[in-house]
Design a protein around this motif. Sequence first.
Motif, PDB file in Angstrom:
ATOM      1  N   PRO A   1      41.958  60.576  12.171  1.00  0.00           N
ATOM      2  CA  PRO A   1      41.364  61.922  11.912  1.00  0.00           C
ATOM      3  C   PRO A   1      42.486  63.138  11.867  1.00  0.00           C
ATOM      4  CG  PRO A   1      40.331  60.832  13.814  1.00  0.00           C
ATOM      5  CD  PRO A   1      41.395  59.868  13.211  1.00  0.00           C
ATOM      6  N   ASP A   5      42.899  65.603   8.802  1.00  0.00           N
ATOM      7  CA  ASP A   5      42.763  66.860   9.540  1.00  0.00           C
ATOM      8  C   ASP A   5      44.166  67.759   8.842  1.00  0.00           C
ATOM      9  OD1 ASP A   5      40.603  66.576  10.688  1.00  0.00           O
ATOM     10  OD2 ASP A   5      41.395  67.006  12.619  1.00  0.00           O
ATOM     11  N   GLU A   6      45.533  66.958   8.793  1.00  0.00           N
ATOM     12  CA  GLU A   6      46.639  67.496   8.427  1.00  0.00           C
ATOM     13  C   GLU A   6      46.661  67.544   6.900  1.00  0.00           C
ATOM     14  OE1 GLU A   6      49.935  65.157   9.880  1.00  0.00           O
ATOM     15  OE2 GLU A   6      49.439  66.133  12.115  1.00  0.00           O
ATOM     16  N   GLY A   9      44.092  70.277   5.810  1.00  0.00           N
ATOM     17  CA  GLY A   9      44.422  71.613   6.288  1.00  0.00           C
ATOM     18  C   GLY A   9      45.525  72.157   5.246  1.00  0.00           C
ATOM     19  N   ALA A  15      39.839  71.545   8.011  1.00  0.00           N
ATOM     20  CA  ALA A  15      39.830  70.330   8.750  1.00  0.00           C
ATOM     21  C   ALA A  15      38.399  69.771   7.805  1.00  0.00           C
ATOM     22  CB  ALA A  15      39.438  70.228  10.014  1.00  0.00           C
ATOM     23  N   TYR A  97      41.878  60.984  18.469  1.00  0.00           N
ATOM     24  CA  TYR A  97      43.066  61.851  17.826  1.00  0.00           C
ATOM     25  C   TYR A  97      44.357  61.523  18.531  1.00  0.00           C
ATOM     26  CZ  TYR A  97      39.985  64.880  15.344  1.00  0.00           C
ATOM     27  OH  TYR A  97      39.232  65.397  14.274  1.00  0.00           O
TER      28      TYR A  97
END
Length: 192
Positions: A1, A5-6, A9, A15, A97
């Motif tokens: 995740p 997400d990174e 982003g 996200a 995470y």
Amino acid sequence: PVILDEACGKVLGHAPDEALVEKLHHTYLAHLPGALRDNPSFRLMPGAPQVLRTLSRRKRTHLTVATGNIEAGARLKLERAGLADLLPLGGYGDDVYHRVEILHRAIDQVRGAFGEGEAGPPWIVVGDTVRDIEAARELGGLVAVLADTTTAKDRLVEAGPDLLMDDLRELLPWSRRLPLRGDARGRGGNHG
């Protein structure tokens, strides 16, 4: 995740939603077998299969994997490496995470499968990053790190592992000297 997400982003500005995560996982798993098969730089650390086989034969020693990869991806990588049979349990980053949570899940898998409680033998995180050292420390474990992989050796030394290895085979004699938890004599046994 965290990786998704990174990446999303940076590319999308937000996200990913659940549908995109599922699509990315599906695409990753569709391409991973070919990438593993065709990658000329795929290699194991020297001694890795021998060290894992030796450890797996030790009394009261149970192996597990803890990785931020999703379980299906990790399983494909372990199969390509010929190590899947030695690492049937694990903690994965499918929906977690933090490295500490992944590690905690891996330890819980072993405790559940083998009934090893808090007073069982010491557990050792074998890694190659400062984050591995920090996660092991947060959960009260020992940590052995392999230098000359992804993190500069001086950063690893500064983080204070219990063992800094140039070769994974150094883990075997070191782990034999560790006392079992609750062993008042402080002598190591046949464990790891």
